[in-house]
Design an enzyme around this catalytic site. Structure first.
Site, mmCIF file in Angstrom:
data_model
loop_
_atom_site.group_PDB
_atom_site.id
_atom_site.type_symbol
_atom_site.label_atom_id
_atom_site.label_comp_id
_atom_site.label_asym_id
_atom_site.label_seq_id
_atom_site.Cartn_x
_atom_site.Cartn_y
_atom_site.Cartn_z
ATOM 1 N N LYS A 139 1.475 4.424 -2.943
ATOM 2 C CA LYS A 139 1.513 5.846 -2.730
ATOM 3 C C LYS A 139 2.841 6.215 -3.277
ATOM 4 O O LYS A 139 2.930 7.513 -3.807
ATOM 5 C CB LYS A 139 1.216 6.048 -1.241
ATOM 6 C CG LYS A 139 -0.194 5.896 -0.605
ATOM 7 C CD LYS A 139 -0.340 5.633 0.793
ATOM 8 C CE LYS A 139 -1.710 5.413 1.066
ATOM 9 N NZ LYS A 139 -1.914 5.279 2.592
ATOM 10 N N ASP A 154 0.954 -1.347 -0.038
ATOM 11 C CA ASP A 154 -0.056 0.112 -0.159
ATOM 12 C C ASP A 154 0.938 1.348 0.120
ATOM 13 O O ASP A 154 0.620 2.233 -0.709
ATOM 14 C CB ASP A 154 -0.853 0.040 1.102
ATOM 15 C CG ASP A 154 -1.991 0.979 1.251
ATOM 16 O OD1 ASP A 154 -2.574 1.205 0.379
ATOM 17 O OD2 ASP A 154 -2.085 1.917 2.157
#
Ligand SMILES: Nc1ncnc2c1ncn2[C@@H]1O[C@H](COP(=O)(O)OP(=O)(O)O)[C@@H](O)[C@H]1O
Ligand SMILES: N[C@@H](CC(=O)OP(=O)(O)O)C(=O)O
Length: 912
Positions: free
Chosen positions: A779, A775
Site C-alpha cells: 500500500k 501488505d
C-alpha cells in the site's frame, strides 16, 4: 455574389436584386433504409422533412431507400427463384407484402387507408411475382433483372413517404427515379450522367419544387440510356424487365448527392441510424465517436474501405474536378455548393457530421502544428482474398503491376488493394472473395510467358482476409503513424498478411485474417485514441460492460452491488450505466455479452460460496483466466472494464486486457506494487501498467487497493488536480495491525490480542502475512508513487513484527510460541507510555521515501485514537500543513471494498 441581410428575427433575408431567382436553394433529404424500419419511422421521416422545410416551404426533394432489410429480402427471393425454390421465393414475397401493407395502413395516420397506395402495392407485388416467375424459368439471375427486382423496394418506400407527408399536410408528389436520374447504364453499379440528369431535373423537378410541392424520389435506381435500354434485357429474360439499373448497394446516398448537385441544393441531409460518421463501425468498436467534421476525401476513403455508412462514390458528384466543372457548366450543371451532413435520424437536432467539400488551401511554405487526430477513423473491408504473384524474375521488370491490374479489369474483378514489396519479388492484390476462382486463371493467362520462363514462380491465393484501414488527412507528414498502427496490431496479436499505403497518404491499410478484423479495428481505434474524438459517443446514454476477475467474497459482493445499482436505475426509469457481463475464477468463466441477469448472478454467487468452481456451473466454461479474457474480448462489448478482485500477480492478464481495449479497476494490490508489466525497464512496474494503459487511451483506477472504500486515492488526485502538493502521507492502512496495536495499548498481551484478531477473521490464515508488514508495504508503494516517489517494493524499508527465528516455522509451531513475544511487547508498550506515546504500525511516504514499521505516536496525535480495524490517513500538503487532512474509517471488509470498486467502475462508465 448574394448577400444576406439579417432581419430582426435573426433569419437571413436575401436582397431580391442580388438573387438570381426568387426562391432559395433547395434542401435534399436522404432517408436510409437502416432508419426506415416501419410505419412509425416513415412518419418520423415526414416530420423531419416538415420541420426543416419550415413555414417558408423551402423547396425540398426527398430520396428514400427501401425499408430496412427489404433490398436483401428481394435479393434473397430472386436467388431462391433462380435456384428452383419457388415456395421460398413466394413466402419471402408474401412477408414483404404484409410488411408494406401494414406500413401503408399505419402511415396514413387517422385519415385511414389510402386506396391509391394499396393499388400501387398491389401492382408492385404483381410485377414482382411476374419477375420471379420469369427468373424461375430462366434459372439465372442476370444483373439487369436483379436491378429491376431491387428497384421495387425504393419505389414502395417512396410511395409510403408521400402518404406520410400528405398525412401531416405537406404537399408531396412521387417522382419516378427514371424520369430524373439518368445513368451510364451499368447494371448493378451505374453512375449518374450529370448533364442529362440536370436537364431532366429542370424539366421534371423544378416546376414541382417551385410550386412548393415536396418531390419524393426512390433512391438507388436510375434510368438506362436509350441506346442501351434496347439491349438491357437478354432476349430470353422475363418480359416485364424495366430498363432500370441500380447504383450499387447503398446507392441512395449517390441519388441524393446527384440531385443536390443538379438542383444546386443548399443542404443534403443524409439521415442514418447512427449519430453521424463515426470513428469506427459501432457494431465492432462500441466506443466509436462521432467525427464532427471531415473532408469529403476522407469520408470517401472510409467508405471505400468498407465503412458501410456511406456509398463509396456518394461524394463524387459534389467534388467534380475543375475541367469537368467547366464542361458541366456548359451543359447546364450548376457548380457544387451543397453542404453535406450525416445526421442521426433518431435525434434530428443533433449536429451529426459535416462533410467538408472545399479543398484545403494552405499558403506555400506554411507550417502548422500536427493535428490532434491525424487518424480520424478506422474501417475494415471483409470478404476479401489476397492474391500473391511471386517470382525472382519480376525484379526490375517494369509494368508487372499494371499488367496484373489490366488482366483483372478485363476479367471484371475489382481490385481493393495492391502492394509491392520493395524487393519487387512479389505483388499482393486484394480482391473480393467471390472473385477468387476467376483471379488465378486471369493472372496465369496474363503472365503465361513469364510463368513459362520461370520468372514468375507462383500465384498464391489466401482466402478470408480483411483489409483494415486507418484514415485521416492529418497523417500526411506526421511521422510514426504506420509504426503506431502496426504496433497496435502486433500488441493485439494480429498477424499482418500484407501492407499498403495509398499514395494520397489518406490511409494506411493492413490485410489481416478475416477472423482478426474486429480485434484489429479495436486495437487501432484505441492506439489512435479515437474514443477521444470530439463529437459525442456513438450511443447515448453511456454504458459500460464489466468483467470480474475473481469471484471471491469481494467479487460476489460487488456483483450484488452492481445488481442493486441496476434495479435502482430500473426503478427511476433510466438505463443502468453498468452491467456485469462476465465472471472469471482461476479455473473457468461464465460470460454473456448481453449481461448476466440478477437471478443468474445470485445463483452463481451461492454456488461459488459453497465452494464450487465457475466452470462446473450452468453456462460455465473451463479454462485459465487468459483464455477467458481472450474469449470475452472477442465480443463487441460496450466500453469494457476489467475488475481485478483477486490477490495474485495478474500483471500479464491486466496487460492483455488493456491491449483488448479494456479499462481496469483494481482492488488487487500486487500488480501495482509488484507487477513486472513495464514498458521501460527503467520505470517501475506500477508506472508500467498505468503507462501502458495510458498510451492506449485506457484508464486504471484502484481506490480499493488502499483503505478499501475510503476515499484515499481520490483525495490524492483531487488535491493534486487542484494544484496542491502532497508533502507526505502517514497512514495506518492495516485493519489487523490497527486492531493489534490498539489492544496492546489497552494492556492486552500480544498473544491474546493476535489470537482474538484471528478468531474474528481479521488476519490472513497465517497471521505472519499481516505481521510481516508486506501488505502495508504494498500500500505504501502505491501511495508513494502517486506522490512522485520512483522506487519499487524492494526499496521500501519494512519492519516486520515476526522475529527472524519464528519466520520460517510451520504455522502451528509459530502459534505455539506466541507467548514468548508477550513480555518484549509489554515492555515496549510500557516504555512508549512512559514517554506519553502509543505504538502504531504506520506507512510514511513522501516524494523522497517510503517506510513502514512501528512508530511511537503522541497520545494527542490522531493516530492514537484509532480503534478496532479502522484505517487512518493523514495528509500533509502545502495547503494542509499546519493542520493536516485526516481520513479515518473502516478500511477492510467485502462491503466497503466492493463499494470502493463500484465507485471506480461508475467513474469510468461515465467518463468516456
Ligand atoms: N464509420 C462509421 N460510421 C458510422 N456508421 C458506420 C461506420 N462504419 C460502419 N457503419 C455502419 O453503417 C450503418 C449505416 O449504414 P447503412 O445501413 O448503409 O445506412 P443507411 O441505410 O442509412 O444508408 C450503421 O448502422 C453502422 O453500423
Ligand atoms: N436499398 C439499397 C440502397 C440503399 O442506399 O440502401 P441504404 O440507404 O439502406 O444503405 C441497399 O440496400 O443497398
Amino acid at each position: 455574389m448574394t448577400r444576406g441581410l439579417p432581419t430582426p428575427g435573426g433569419r437571413v433575408a436575401f436582397a431580391p436584386a442580388l438573387m438570381p431567382s426568387a426562391r432559395p436553394a433547395p434542401l435534399v433529404h436522404k432517408f436510409g433504409g437502416a432508419a426506415l424500419a416501419d410505419a412509425d419511422a416513415v412518419r418520423h421521416a415526414a416530420s423531419i422533412v416538415a420541420m426543416l422545410r419550415t413555414d417558408d416551404a423551402l423547396p425540398t426533394a426527398v430520396v428514400v431507400s427501401a425499408m430496412h432489410g427489404v433490398t436483401d429480402a428481394l435479393l434473397d427471393a430472386s436467388h431462391r427463384a433462380t435456384h428452383g425454390d419457388a415456395t421460398g421465393a413466394r413466402h419471402a414475397l408474401d412477408a414483404l407484402r404484409r410488411r408494406h401493407d401494414e406500413a401503408a395502413r399505419r402511415v396514413a395516420g387517422d385519415g385511414g387507408g389510402d386506396e391509391s397506395l394499396s393499388a400501387v402495392i398491389d401492382a408492385t407485388f404483381g410485377e414482382l411475382a411476374g419477375l420471379l416467375d420469369g427468373l424461375a424459368a430462366l434459372g439465372d439471375l442476370p444483373p439487369s433483372v436483379a436491378d429491376a427486382v431491387l428497384a421495387r423496394g425504393e419505389r414502395l418506400s417512396a410511395r409510403l413517404a408521400v402518404a406520410a407527408l400528405a398525412a401531416i399536410g405537406v404537399p408531396a408528389q412521387y417522382v419516378d427515379e427514371c424520369d430524373v436520374i439518368q445513368t451510364d447504364g451499368r447494371p448493378g453499379n451505374a453512375f449518374p450522367d450529370l448533364p442529362r440528369t440536370a436537364a431532366a431535373a429542370r424539366r421534371v423537378l423544378a416546376p414541382l419544387l417551385a410550386r412548393g410541392t415536396v418531390a419524393v424520389i426512390p433512391g438507388f435506381v436510375g434510368a438506362v440510356p436509350a441506346r442501351t435500354a434496347a439491349h438491357a434485357a437478354p432476349s430470353d429474360a422475363p418480359r416485364r424487365v424495366a430498363p432500370v439499373v441500380t447504383l450499387g448497394r447503398g446507392g441512395s446516398d449517390l441519388t441524393a448527392t446527384t440531385l443536390a448537385r443538379v438542383l444546386g441544393a443548399r443542404d443534403v441531409f443524409l439521415w442514418k441510424d447512427v449519430r453521424g460518421l463515426l470513428t469506427a463501425d459501432p457494431r465492432v468498436v462500441p466506443d466509436a465517436r462521432v467525427i464532427p467534421a471531415l473532408h469529403a476525401r476522407e469520408a470517401s476513403e472510409l467508405a471505400y474501405h468498407g465503412a458501410k455508412v456511406l456509398h463509396p462514390r456518394a461524394l463524387v458528384p459534389l467534388l467534380a474536378r475543375s475541367a469537368q466543372r467547366d464542361a458541366h457548366r456548359e451543359a447546364g450543371v450548376p457548380a457544387p455548393r451543397a453542404r453535406v451532413t450525416v445526421r442521426p435520424f433518431a435525434d434530428p437536432t443533433a449536429p451529426g457530421t459535416t462533410i467538408v467539400l472545399a479543398e484545403e488551401r494552405r499558403a506555400p511554405g506554411a507550417t502548422s502544428s500536427p493535428p490532434r487526430h491525424p487518424v480520424k477513423a478506422v474501417s475494415a473491408l471483409g470478404g476479401q482474398a489476397l492474391v500473391t504473384v511471386r517470382g525472382t524474375g519480376m525484379a526490375g521488370v517494369p509494368g508487372i503491376a499494371a499488367r496484373a491490374f489490366g488482366a483483372l479489369e478485363r476479367a471484371g474483378i475489382s481490385v481493393a488493394l495492391i502492394s509491392q514489396a520493395s524487393s519487387e519479388q512479389s505483388i499482393c492484390i486484394g480482391v473480393p472473395q467471390s472473385a477468387t476462382a476467376a483471379v488465378e486463371p486471369a493472372l496465369r493467362e496474363a503472365f503465361a510467358a513469364e510463368i513459362a520462363r520461370g520468372e514468375i514462380e507462383g500465384i498464391d491465393v489466401e482466402p478470408d482476409v480483411a483489409t483494415v484501414a486507418v484514415v485521416g488527412s492529418g497523417m500526411a507528414g506526421v511521422p510514426g503513424i504506420a509504426a503506431r498502427f502496426f504496433g497496435a496490431l502486433a500488441d493485439a496479436q494480429v498477424n499482418v498478411v500484407a501492407i499498403a499505403q495509398g499514395s494520397s497518404e489518406l490511409n494506411i491499410s493492413a490485410v489481416v485474417a478475416g477472423k482478426d478484423a474486429a480485434a484489429a479495428q479495436r486495437a487501432a481505434h484505441a492506439a489512435f485514441r479515437l474514443d477521444r474524438v470530439g463529437g459525442g459517443a456513438a450511443r447515448a446514454p453511456q454504458h459500460a460492460d464489466v468483467v470480474l476477475l475473481g469471484f471471491g467474497k469481494v467479487g460476489r459482493e460487488l456483483a450484488r452491488q452492481i445488481t442493486q445499482r441496476q434495479s435502482a436505475s430500473r426503478a427511476d426509469g433510466t438505463q443502468s450505466p453498468v452491467s456485469l457481463v462476465g465472471v472469471v475464477d482461476s479455473r473457468g468463466w461464465v460470460f454473456d455479452a448481453a449481461g448476466l441477469a440478477p437471478r443468474r448472478l445470485a445463483s452463481l454467487s451461492k454456488a461459488k460460496a459453497e465452494g464450487r468452481a465457475l466452470a462446473e456451473l450452468p453456462g460455465g466454461a473451463e479454462g485459465a483466466p487468459d483464455a477467458a479474457l481472450a474469449h470475452i474480448a472477442a465480443h463487441a462489448l460496450s466500453r469494457p472494464i476489467l475488475v481485478d478482485v483477486t490477490a495474485g500477480d495478474t500483471s500479464a492478464l491486466l496487460d492483455a486486457a488493456v491491449h483488448h481495449g479494456m479499462d481496469l479497476v483494481l482492488a488487487n494490490k500486487k500488480p501495482l506494487a509488484e507487477g513486472r508489466v513495464t514498458v521501460d525497464a527503467a520505470t517501475a512496474s506500477a508506472a508500467g501498467l498505468v503507462a501502458t494503459a495510458a498510451a492506449r487511451g485506457r484508464r486504471v483506477l484502484h481506490e480499493a487497493t488502499v483503505g478499501a472504500g475510503l476515499p484515499v486515492i481520490d483525495t490524492v488526485r483531487k488535491l493534486q488536480e487542484s494544484g496542491d502538493r502532497i508533502l507526505h502521507i502517514q497512514g495506518c492502512p492495516s485493519g489487523t495491525l490497527g486492531f493489534l496495536f490498539a489492544e496492546l495499548g489497552r494492556g492486552r498481551a500480544f498473544s491474546d490480542a493476535l489470537r482474538d484478531a484471528m478468531a474474528r477473521g481479521y488476519t490472513e490464515p497465517d497471521p505472519r502475512e499481516d505481521l510481516s508488514g508486506q501488505d502495508v508495504a504494498r500500500k505504501a508503494v502505491i501511495l508513494a508513487r502517486l506522490v512522485g516517489w520512483k522506487g519499487t517494493l524492494d526499496d521500501v524499508a519494512v519492519e516486520s513484527l515476526v522475529p527472524p527465528a519464528l519466520a520460517a516455522l510451520p504455522l502451528q509451531e509459530f502459534l505455539a510460541q506466541l507467548e514468548s513475544l508477550d513480555a518484549p511487547w509489554a515492555a515496549r508498550v510500557a516504555a512508549a507510555a512512559a514517554r506519553g506515546a502509543v505504538l502504531r504500525y504506520r506507512a510514511d511516504v513522501s516524494p523522497k521515501e517510503a517506510r513502514v514499521g512501528i512508530v511511537e505516536v503522541d497520545r494527542a496525535s490522531p493516530f492514537a485514537s484509532l480503534s478496532g480495524t479502522d484505517n487512518q490517513f493523514v495528509f500533509t500538503t502545502r495547503r494542509y500543513k499546519e493542520r493536516p487532512l485526516v481520513i479515518t474509517g473502516p478500511g477492510a471488509g467485502p462491503e466497503v471494498t466492493a463499494a470502493g470498486v463500484l465507485n471506480d467502475v461508475l467513474a469510468l462508465a461515465g467518463a468516456r
